[in-house]
Design an enzyme around this catalytic site. Structure first.
Site, mmCIF file in Angstrom:
data_model
loop_
_atom_site.group_PDB
_atom_site.id
_atom_site.type_symbol
_atom_site.label_atom_id
_atom_site.label_comp_id
_atom_site.label_asym_id
_atom_site.label_seq_id
_atom_site.Cartn_x
_atom_site.Cartn_y
_atom_site.Cartn_z
ATOM 1 N N HIS A 99 -46.842 -24.036 12.818
ATOM 2 C CA HIS A 99 -47.903 -23.034 12.903
ATOM 3 C C HIS A 99 -47.960 -22.375 14.281
ATOM 4 C CE1 HIS A 99 -52.110 -21.571 12.808
ATOM 5 N NE2 HIS A 99 -51.986 -21.576 11.490
ATOM 6 N N SER A 103 -54.777 -16.857 10.157
ATOM 7 C CA SER A 103 -54.030 -17.428 11.288
ATOM 8 C C SER A 103 -52.911 -16.494 11.727
ATOM 9 C CB SER A 103 -53.385 -18.755 10.881
ATOM 10 O OG SER A 103 -54.308 -19.793 10.905
ATOM 11 N N ASP A 108 -52.911 -23.985 19.601
ATOM 12 C CA ASP A 108 -52.314 -24.148 18.281
ATOM 13 C C ASP A 108 -51.619 -25.500 18.178
ATOM 14 O OD1 ASP A 108 -50.983 -23.425 15.719
ATOM 15 O OD2 ASP A 108 -51.610 -21.405 16.235
#
Ligand SMILES: *[C@@H]1O[C@H](CO)[C@@H](O)[C@H](O)[C@H]1NC(C)=O
Ligand SMILES: *[C@@H]1O[C@H](CO)[C@@H](O)[C@H](O)[C@H]1NC(C)=O
Ligand SMILES: *[C@@H]1O[C@H](CO)[C@@H](O)[C@H](O)[C@H]1NC(C)=O
Ligand SMILES: *[C@@H]1O[C@H](CO)[C@@H](O)[C@H](O)[C@H]1NC(C)=O
Ligand SMILES: *[C@@H]1O[C@H](CO)[C@@H](O)[C@H](O)[C@H]1NC(C)=O
Length: 757
Positions: free
Chosen positions: A217, A542, A153
């Site tokens: 994220h 996600s 990520d």
């Protein structure tokens, strides 16, 4: 095939400028398994010693060097063009190559495949309770703390409370990974035991790379999996509760491959190469990945090697729904995860000067300081020099006059660029929508998305008064009775890369998930926002992927010896169907929403080994070099004979896609289940099918007298040509459920007509 090409145009090729040669492009040259050293080749192969492992790596590096220098004779050019060498879990290298060098490499007998590196995109509190995993859930903390989840990520923000390591001992002994302490990244702890960054592709390169999470994220996804329990978490009071990961005692290994310019194949493959070798148990990858085949797809290749080592891989399905043919990451050894909505939603009340009010969708953290604010509409505040054929209704860039917007709330229709309105001095937006939305986002200014019926009432009110006014209140959370529902953005099947698999496999929560974030980016990720927090709400597949990664880790703590496909089967056959039934529902949610606690006791599992997947690849037409991407030595399709049946794969779901609407349906699926429930048990088959589909299960009773006993059965589906019989119907959905009264083992059966392209 149109969808695939459309998708591909969104991926820009990475041009690089090594050796002063602007025509060189970055490629990955895949050369198969790590070559065994002579000593270990002579041995049986298992239990390679350290020394032999090292020698193998040297062999791989030598071989790579020889192969590259065979096409680039000049030593310094060859050195400069090489970007990365993969020597741990597979034998490959990345290099900047000219077209004729690529061709020569493709002809080299040591090279399996040469494919261009591409740049990919990254696609809470409540969610674990919603999945029936309360805080007080039965867990084995000792075993759970030995589970390592690898996350590919955007890095990790260690300062977020979710990553504190209170109560955790040193990393598990099997851990071989590293922590790169560099720049602003201050180091790992016993929660985040590994943090590496990969920034080898000039197309995504950053000046001061480190594992630090500047985008948020990666902190969000990894805390969803294994974040510590933090009471009193919220986003400015919204979504208040205890933020926690699904397996709060598990360890996190962050492999940072995503940068502001995207995630490069070169780095993805390097991270997979390391992660497999480092000792992770589960991989969670929330990154978009489409390709022409499994053979030029770093995840498909990397996760195949992971699967061989017993590592479970979950990937996000993509955010390109509700269009069909949009699902990504569809290799059968990957668990492909779509997004469902929670039973909690954010509603934002709005009131206008004449007293009428409603609630709209949005996440608005701002509380009004006055009773009312001036209101205008996009039409009234329009840029007067706008050309005639453009409409100001969407409040797009350039469509409004700053003087008429400044200090006002603007009513827009059909959409709005909130940052644009904010930039003009606007203090809020009411967006009137004709279509119903199921996902809201954090707004940069007070905003709410209302039904167009109410929007029209506001228009009439504005028309009726000289000084129109409105007020937008802070959002509140309310129950959403529609849950679990399929998020409209979640990518749908059919899968482009395989016409025999139902994908996505499952769904998990992916709408408005509260989890850890970074203070290096505002909560909306935009520069004009000055709200910084260690939590934020995010939506997307996600967010659903890490829920499944955590669920897999949870199942693994109770069944350490289960293969990745056994865990996948347990999660699929115990999943629950979503409430909303549409004709193509299963193309969105597969087997349904995961139920991790039920998955601990699935009763029966559909297991799969490496050879089953190779058989699948053979049946899909892979052979020669495309097959060698996945196999050792020179395994060929002759050594893995077809076992018959429609899909040749013991998959927990059954899927049939036919090409010609005039042919009748007549397919057979061979399946084998393994008893992991009670020693003596009798399972009976129950079929649910529409009238125009006949589903027979032979035999329809399975009597087990031992644990781990295997029993085979056949499922035949028959029906008349669909289009001739019932107008317009192109999909049929059915199900098979085995039950011994204590366990239910459900498989979706889905029949669809391929789009006539
Ligand atoms: C490092 O931290 C400083 C101050 O906190 C910040 O200004 C800078 O942008 C950070 N650099 C990176 C690469 O994160
Ligand atoms: C108004 O529209 C014209 C023509 O499209 C454009 O050139 C101008 O920049 C716009 N003005 C503003 C303030 O956006
Ligand atoms: C506003 O009023 C004008 C004229 O007074 C009328 O033409 C227009 O249709 C009205 N618009 C709305 C939305 O009521
Ligand atoms: C299906 O049958 C119809 C009517 O007989 C025919 O017009 C059509 O071409 C057939 N389609 C295919 C794909 O064979
Ligand atoms: C399933 O069908 C195949 C033929 O397609 C047959 O060989 C096999 O015996 C059948 N299995 C069972 C359990 O009936």
């Amino acid at each position: 095939m149109i969808t695939l090409f459309l998708l591909a145009t969104q991926l820009h090729w990475s041009f690089t400028h090594g050796s002063g040669d602007t025509f060189r492009k970055a490629y990955i040259v895949y050369m198969g398994e790590i070559p065994r050293s002579q000593a270990s080749a002579a041995a049986t192969g298992e239990g390679e010693g350290e020394g032999e492992g090292l020698r193998s790596k040297t062999n791989a590096a030598d071989l790579q060097h020889n192969v590259l220098s065979s096409v680039i004779q000049d030593v310094s050019t060859a050195q400069q063009s090489k970007i990365h060498s993969y020597t741990k879990s597979f034998n490959a290298f990345a290099a900047n190559l000219l077209p004729d060098e690529v061709q020569k490499l493709r002809d080299n007998e040591n090279v399996v495949s040469v494919f261009p590196s591409r740049i990919r995109k990254l696609h809470t509190t409540r969610s674990w309770d919603f999945l029936r995993m309360p805080q007080a859930l039965k867990r084995n903390h000792q075993i759970e703390s030995n589970i390592i989840v690898g996350v590919l990520d955007s890095g990790i923000y260690m300062e977020a409370p979710s990553f504190n390591d209170k109560g955790l001992g040193p990393p598990p002994l099997k851990w071989k990974g590293r922590c790169q302490v560099i720049g602003n990244f201050t180091g790992c702890n016993n929660k985040v035991i590994g943090a590496m960054f990969y920034n080898n592709d000039p197309a995504t390169s950053e000046p001061n790379p480190s594992p630090q999470d500047e985008q948020g994220h990666g902190s969000h996804t990894s805390s969803t999996i294994a974040g510590a329990s933090i009471a009193g978490a919220s986003l400015y009071g919204l979504a208040q509760g205890t933020a926690r990961g699904g397996v709060p005692s598990a360890r996190i290994a962050m492999y940072k491959v995503c940068w502001p310019k995207g995630c490069s194949d070169i780095d993805l493959l390097a991270a997979m190469d390391d992660a497999i070798d480092d000792g992770v148990d589960v991989l969670s990858i929330s990154i978009g990945m489409e390709s022409n085949g499994f053979y030029d797809n770093p995840f498909a290749i990397g996760s195949f090697h992971a699967m061989k080592k017993g590592i479970f891989t979950a990937c996000s399905a993509g955010n390109d729904g509700p269009d069909l043919y949009t699902v990504q990451n569809t290799a059968p050894w990957i668990m492909t995860v779509g997004a469902s909505g929670l039973d909690r939603q954010f509603l934002t009340p709005v009131k206008v000067g004449n007293g009428i009010e409603t609630t709209g969708l949005s996440i608005n953290t701002f509380s009004p300081k006055k009773q009312m604010y001036p209101l205008t509409t996009a039409a009234i505040a329009a840029n007067s020099t706008l050309s005639k054929d453009s409409t100001p209704w969407f409040c797009d860039e350039g469509s409004l006059d700053p003087k008429k917007v400044n200090g006002k709330i603007v009513l827009c229709q059909g959409g709005a660029r909130l940052s644009y309105i904010k930039g003009l001095g606007g203090i809020g937006a009411i967006v009137s929508l004709r279509e119903k939305r199921d996902t809201s986002f954090i707004s940069a200014i007070p905003a709410t998305y209302v039904d167009s019926i109410f929007g029209d009432k506001i228009l009439a009110y504005v028309n009726s008064t000289k000084f129109p006014q409105a007020v937008i209140y802070k959002s509140n959370t309310t129950p959403n009775a529609a849950a679990p529902f399929l998020a409209s953005f979640s990518s749908r099947g059919p899968a482009m890369l395989s016409r025999t698999l139902l994908k996505p496999d499952v769904v998990a929560p992916g709408v408005n998930i509260l989890a850890a974030y970074t203070k290096l980016s505002s909560v909306t990720g935009t520069l004009d926002d000055d709200r910084f927090d260690v939590y934020t709400l995010m939506s997307g597949t996600s967010m659903s992927c890490p829920h499944v990664a955590a669920a897999a880790a949870y199942v693994k703590t109770f069944h350490p010896n289960w293969s990745p496909s056994a865990i996948k089967s347990a999660l699929m056959t115990t999943a629950s169907e979503l409430k909303i039934k549409a004709a193509v529902a299963e193309l969105g949610y597969g087997a349904g929403q995961i139920d991790p606690v039920s998955a601990l006791q699935p009763g029966l599992i559909y297991d799969l080994s490496k050879f089953d997947y190779i058989r699948f690849l053979c049946k899909e037409g892979y052979s020669g070099t495309t097959l060698r991407l996945f196999t050792e030595d020179n395994t060929d399709c002759a050594s893995v004979p077809d076992i018959g049946g429609h899909d040749s794969l013991n998959y927990p779901s059954m899927y049939y896609q036919f090409q010609n609407p005039n042919t009748s349906i007549n397919v057979i699926f061979h399946r084998t289940v393994t008893n992991v429930g009670l020693k003596n048990s009798i399972y009976k088959a129950t079929v649910k099918a529409p009238r125009n589909l006949k589903v027979s299960v032979i035999p329809n009773v399975l009597a087990f007298s031992q644990l781990n006993e295997k029993k085979s059965f056949n499922v035949t589906i028959e029906g008349p040509p669909l289009l001739l019989q019932t107008n317009q119907i192109t999909h049929l959905s059915a199900s098979l459920e085995w039950s011994d009264t204590k366990h239910r083992v459900r498989s979706p059966i889905f029949v669809t007509l391929a789009e006539q392209m």
